[in-house]
Design an enzyme around this catalytic site. Sequence first.
Site, PDB file in Angstrom:
ATOM      1  N   ASP A 163       0.613  -1.196   0.158  1.00 26.25           N
ATOM      2  CA  ASP A 163       0.067  -0.049   0.022  1.00 26.25           C
ATOM      3  C   ASP A 163       0.882   1.178   0.141  1.00 26.25           C
ATOM      4  O   ASP A 163       0.351   2.376  -0.411  1.00 26.25           O
ATOM      5  CB  ASP A 163      -0.769   0.033   1.185  1.00 26.25           C
ATOM      6  CG  ASP A 163      -2.231  -0.056   1.210  1.00 26.25           C
ATOM      7  OD1 ASP A 163      -2.621   0.125   0.055  1.00 26.25           O
ATOM      8  OD2 ASP A 163      -2.833  -0.042   2.012  1.00 26.25           O
ATOM      9  N   LYS A 164       1.769   1.154   0.763  1.00 26.60           N
ATOM     10  CA  LYS A 164       2.805   2.359   0.860  1.00 26.60           C
ATOM     11  C   LYS A 164       4.380   1.667   1.325  1.00 26.60           C
ATOM     12  O   LYS A 164       4.575   0.918   1.850  1.00 26.60           O
ATOM     13  CB  LYS A 164       2.412   3.101   2.234  1.00 26.60           C
ATOM     14  CG  LYS A 164       3.564   4.154   2.441  1.00 26.60           C
ATOM     15  CD  LYS A 164       3.112   4.854   3.662  1.00 26.60           C
ATOM     16  CE  LYS A 164       3.955   6.053   3.862  1.00 26.60           C
ATOM     17  NZ  LYS A 164       3.603   7.051   4.898  1.00 26.60           N
ATOM     18  N   GLU A 218       9.585  14.954  13.964  1.00 25.89           N
ATOM     19  CA  GLU A 218       8.626  13.828  14.280  1.00 25.89           C
ATOM     20  C   GLU A 218       9.079  13.116  15.521  1.00 25.89           C
ATOM     21  O   GLU A 218      10.066  12.673  15.666  1.00 25.89           O
ATOM     22  CB  GLU A 218       8.566  12.913  13.096  1.00 25.89           C
ATOM     23  CG  GLU A 218       7.876  11.775  13.089  1.00 25.89           C
ATOM     24  CD  GLU A 218       7.455  11.128  11.775  1.00 25.89           C
ATOM     25  OE1 GLU A 218       8.212  11.526  10.793  1.00 25.89           O
ATOM     26  OE2 GLU A 218       6.862  10.137  11.898  1.00 25.89           O
ATOM     27  N   GLY A 383      13.877  11.002   2.581  1.00 24.97           N
ATOM     28  CA  GLY A 383      12.838   9.739   2.126  1.00 24.97           C
ATOM     29  C   GLY A 383      11.656  10.481   1.828  1.00 24.97           C
ATOM     30  O   GLY A 383      11.280  11.484   2.301  1.00 24.97           O
TER      31      GLY A 383
HETATM   32  C1  LIG Z   1      11.637   9.715   5.484  1.00 26.36           C
HETATM   33  C2  LIG Z   1      11.378  11.262   5.811  1.00 26.36           C
HETATM   34  O1  LIG Z   1      10.409  11.581   6.349  1.00 26.36           O
HETATM   35  C3  LIG Z   1       9.205  10.714   6.526  1.00 26.36           C
HETATM   36  C4  LIG Z   1       7.937  10.833   5.302  1.00 26.36           C
HETATM   37  C5  LIG Z   1       7.113  11.781   5.152  1.00 26.36           C
HETATM   38  C6  LIG Z   1       6.304  11.870   4.111  1.00 26.36           C
HETATM   39  O2  LIG Z   1       6.555  10.812   3.055  1.00 26.36           O
HETATM   40  O3  LIG Z   1       5.429  12.451   3.955  1.00 26.36           O
HETATM   41  C7  LIG Z   1       6.799  12.864   6.143  1.00 26.36           C
HETATM   42  C8  LIG Z   1       7.509  12.678   7.470  1.00 26.36           C
HETATM   43  C9  LIG Z   1       8.398  11.756   7.669  1.00 26.36           C
HETATM   44  O4  LIG Z   1       7.720  10.450   8.493  1.00 26.36           O
HETATM   45  C10 LIG Z   1      12.489  12.126   5.687  1.00 26.36           C
HETATM   46  O5  LIG Z   1      12.143  13.298   6.023  1.00 26.36           O
HETATM   47  O6  LIG Z   1      13.626  11.722   5.183  1.00 26.36           O
END
Ligand SMILES: C=C(O[C@@H]1C=C(C(=O)O)C=C[C@H]1O)C(=O)O
Length: 434
Positions: A163-164, A218, A383
């Site tokens: 899904d993700k 986060e 990411g």
């Molecule tokens: C993986 C990262 O961030 C994560 C991915 C996010 C998204 O895809 O919207 C948002 C916040 C984080 O949980 C990152 O900042 O490298």
Amino acid sequence: MLSYDGESLDSSENSNILEEFREGESFFFRSEEFAFLTSGTLVKVPDTNLTCQSFEQTVMRTFEQAKHLMSNKTASIEPPLVVGAIPFDRTKPVNLRIPKSVKRFDPQTRLSVDAVEATHSLSSVKEVVSNWTTTHMRSVPNGDAYKQSVSQALDLFAKTELDKVVLARTLEIGCDQELPVSKLIARLAQSNPNGFIFAADSSLNQLSPRTLFGASPELLISKKGAKVFSNPLAGSAARSTSVTEDCNRAEALLRSTKDLHEHALVIESIVDTLSPYCKKLHLPGKPSLLKTPTMWHLSTLIQGELKDSETSSLSLAKALHPTPAVCGNPTVMARETISRLEHIERGFFTGTVGWSDINGDGEWSVTIRCAEKQAQLLKLYAGAGIVEGSLPDLELAETAAKFGTMLNALGISYSDAINYSDMGMSTSTKTKVA
Ligand SMILES: C=C(O[C@@H]1C=C(C(=O)O)C=C[C@H]1O)C(=O)O
């Protein structure tokens, strides 16, 4: 400020405490509520990982050892803290220790690295560390390879239950000299007043000392007595320097079906994991917006009351990690997809970094918006969550925008970064340097 030894330091508006930061020895953490710098190692948590049944017992035994070692000291000793970082891969060893001393300070304190900077705004490390230059910058994998992995993930959504999946890349920056981590942390702390600012030893062996540092927005989990909080983020948009455009992007994010779906998967998983531990769990009916200087995020603050107030923050972190915010859904399939499609070693990136005391009270932030320093090399990580409807170009641009937190601290502009590397901005703005 107070240290383990009961040493009392002046609490003033500006602090040069970061001058005491020693790579390989110190741990730094600042949240909205707590801020401290540790030095030395009283006891290291022996090699263990989150898949070990005895993980919690191993940590408890380390606390007991530390208490024993501290028992000769005077009455003003504070209870010991375990601090450090846990990698993305649950089977890899954690890097946790009980430090020799802890200096606490007010999280509102303006951090600097010397008296001159204390009175001036520290604008960027480029200005503070004079005359340093980048020797090279390169995206690993490069932009095209990253987009190809996103496309491959999109194919899997149609064919499998996936899904993700969160796919990451790195930006390697070579520097002509070693940059002091203390200055980078000071800069990150000043420009990200609401973030979790951290710096931890991430060396895998003594021969190649590494330091992981960053400004994460986060919260994986925090626990104080019976109260627990988690603040997952998922669904993102880059900030804009135009106020109107910035507002438009934020509003579009709040309405985006794709991002709301990406966010909902994370919330569902965290609620499912925390529910058995909690007698009450509260969360708002819909996500709100959280902003950092570089990004907008969909955010949900989850608050709970534990059935057993002795449940440790580390046990909860172990139960939650990795959430679909940094891995995907379903977890096992997402993890396999990451190892097949991502082409980088995440190490401590997208793990968790923080602290816990002997009663289990503690804070564990998600290790994102960070870099790892090894001598003159900086490796920045970013990411993005991929779901059905994601577009490879936009996901590449999202990772580029996320590098912005660290690039700002370094004083490297986007245009410099684009000139030197395949940053993933639109090809029309790219000027390749031979
Ligand atoms: C993986 C990262 O961030 C994560 C991915 C996010 C998204 O895809 O919207 C948002 C916040 C984080 O949980 C990152 O900042 O490298």
